[in-house]
Motif scaffolding. Structure first.
Motif, PDB file in Angstrom:
ATOM      1  N   UNK A   1       0.803  -1.230   0.000  1.00  0.00           N
ATOM      2  CA  UNK A   1       0.000   0.000   0.000  1.00  0.00           C
ATOM      3  C   UNK A   1       0.833   1.277   0.000  1.00  0.00           C
ATOM      4  N   UNK A   2       2.047   1.234   0.535  1.00  0.00           N
ATOM      5  CA  UNK A   2       2.902   2.424   0.504  1.00  0.00           C
ATOM      6  C   UNK A   2       4.251   2.092  -0.132  1.00  0.00           C
TER       7      UNK A   2
ATOM      8  N   UNK B   1       2.411  -5.886  -6.445  1.00  0.00           N
ATOM      9  CA  UNK B   1       1.712  -4.724  -7.007  1.00  0.00           C
ATOM     10  C   UNK B   1       1.743  -3.607  -5.970  1.00  0.00           C
ATOM     11  N   UNK B   2       2.140  -2.409  -6.405  1.00  0.00           N
ATOM     12  CA  UNK B   2       2.116  -1.246  -5.520  1.00  0.00           C
ATOM     13  C   UNK B   2       0.805  -0.488  -5.753  1.00  0.00           C
TER      14      UNK B   2
ATOM     15  N   UNK C   1     -10.545  -2.209  -5.051  1.00  0.00           N
ATOM     16  CA  UNK C   1     -10.639  -3.373  -5.923  1.00  0.00           C
ATOM     17  C   UNK C   1      -9.288  -4.081  -6.028  1.00  0.00           C
ATOM     18  N   UNK C   2      -8.212  -3.311  -6.068  1.00  0.00           N
ATOM     19  CA  UNK C   2      -6.868  -3.897  -6.104  1.00  0.00           C
ATOM     20  C   UNK C   2      -6.593  -4.685  -4.833  1.00  0.00           C
TER      21      UNK C   2
ATOM     22  N   UNK D   1       1.119  -3.164   4.567  1.00  0.00           N
ATOM     23  CA  UNK D   1       0.666  -1.803   4.855  1.00  0.00           C
ATOM     24  C   UNK D   1       1.565  -1.125   5.880  1.00  0.00           C
ATOM     25  N   UNK D   2       1.838   0.155   5.623  1.00  0.00           N
ATOM     26  CA  UNK D   2       2.495   0.987   6.631  1.00  0.00           C
ATOM     27  C   UNK D   2       1.437   1.684   7.475  1.00  0.00           C
ATOM     28  N   UNK D   3       0.645   2.562   6.828  1.00  0.00           N
ATOM     29  CA  UNK D   3      -0.391   3.291   7.560  1.00  0.00           C
ATOM     30  C   UNK D   3      -1.763   3.145   6.907  1.00  0.00           C
TER      31      UNK D   3
END
Length: 350
Positions: free
Chosen positions: A26-27, A44-45, A57-58, A67-69
């Motif tokens: 996510x980050x 995938x980023x 959706x991703x 995830x970071x935040x």
């Protein structure tokens, strides 16, 4: 600390074993971990420029979310049919619904201790920057104003007392650095029983928050956000600090009442504050700590993102993610009992 050495990829499913699993970041994730994961999965980023519906959706198509935040809430966890693990880039898991993940038998991975040195360095640097007013002085020089030298009030930290709230991996490093570099005396506060740890000379342990605050010139916060710690340091607690104290929060934003902290700064009770974590990230426009009249050093939750720490976290998470994808049992799990319907047991300090 020397950067961790590059590791060989763990064994992974070969051709013909089915579609490759998808890992959504996510980050960010250091390239050292990305390379290892890409040997076994599609990485995938998350594109934050996309509408929220497309981003979600991703995430719904992921087998692993790193995830970071970014929030990983119960709705997302329930709606992601392929989800096999959630990996926290760091230690604090307040952005992840651990109970919802546990209810589905999904492990929440994390990286305890991997960024402790980085956060400790950031903590001490931030305290010094506030005490010596580096932000204000930098701005003055850019205005070509040297008159600030004539009436400059700075604080020296040598020999003063530092209260470390949350005596885990990071807290121990902060106290060790503060004593070794500046001869500071320490008060190590933690509400949870721990094995006896060697404290630097002149330091002591306490399970009383009031005692820790009353005796401190500098307070550093390293606590996770839990129902027990939310708002733990509020107006009454800040008033216990001696006048002219410094607060450094590198734990979680919700642990320190931001409005109370702003008032204590504006009223002159505190000399200054350094804040790396916020109740809402990024902070909302009306966050009281953004006011220009406050002596604050604000950073965007980067304390644990030093170069060596980022590599160490990436390797630790890659180890456990690859283990999960191979059907094994990961080593660093917030809820070791995730395979049974039991309440989550979050580590008290990072």
């Amino acid at each position: 600390m020397n950067p961790p050495k590059e590791r060989a990829p763990m064994p992974h499913p070969g051709p013909g074993t089915g579609p490759r699993p998808r890992v959504v970041v996510t980050e960010s994730l250091n390239d050292a971990g990305v390379r290892r994961l890409r040997a076994a999965a599609d990485v995938v980023f998350l594109d934050k420029s996309l509408p929220e519906a497309r981003q979600r959706a991703t995430l719904l198509d992921a087998e692993v979310i790193v995830s970071q935040i970014h929030p990983v809430d119960s709705g997302l966890i329930a709606a992601a049919p392929r989800l096999r693990a959630i990996a926290k880039h760091g230690v604090g898991v307040d952005n992840i619904d651990v109970a919802a993940a546990t209810a589905r038998g999904i492990p929440v991975l994390f990286a305890p201790g991997a960024n402790a040195a980085s956060v400790a360095e950031h903590t001490l640097a931030a305290a010094l920057a506030v005490a010596r007013r580096f932000g204000e002085l930098d701005a003055a020089v850019r205005r070509r104003d040297f008159s600030v030298r004539q009436d400059l009030h700075q604080l020296d930290l040598e020999g003063r007392t530092i209260a470390v709230l949350g005596y885990g991996n990071t807290g121990r490093r902060v106290l060790g650095l503060a004593h070794a570099a500046l001869g500071m005396r320490g008060i190590a506060y933690d509400r949870f029983p721990q094995q006896p740890e060697a404290l630097p000379p002149g330091s002591r342990y306490t399970d009383s928050l009031e005692e820790a605050l009353r005796g401190a010139d500098v307070v550093t916060v390293h606590l996770p956000l839990t129902p027990q710690t939310r708002g733990l340091v509020g107006r009454d607690q800040l008033a216990l600090l001696p006048r002219g104290g410094i607060v450094v929060n590198v734990g979680r934003g919700g642990v320190v009442d931001e409005y109370a902290l702003a008032d204590a700064l504006r009223g002159g009770h505190l000399f200054g504050a350094a804040v790396d974590v916020f109740t809402t990230e990024p902070p909302l426009p009306d966050n009281p700590l953004l006011a220009p009249d406050l002596r604050t050093l604000l950073t965007p939750h980067v304390g644990g993102l030093g170069g060596s720490a980022s590599v160490a976290i990436a390797h630790m998470l890659a180890d456990d993610i690859l283990t999960v994808l191979q059907g094994g049992t990961p080593s660093h799990v917030v809820t070791p009992d995730y395979r049974s319907p039991a309440p989550p047991a979050v580590s008290p300090t990072g």
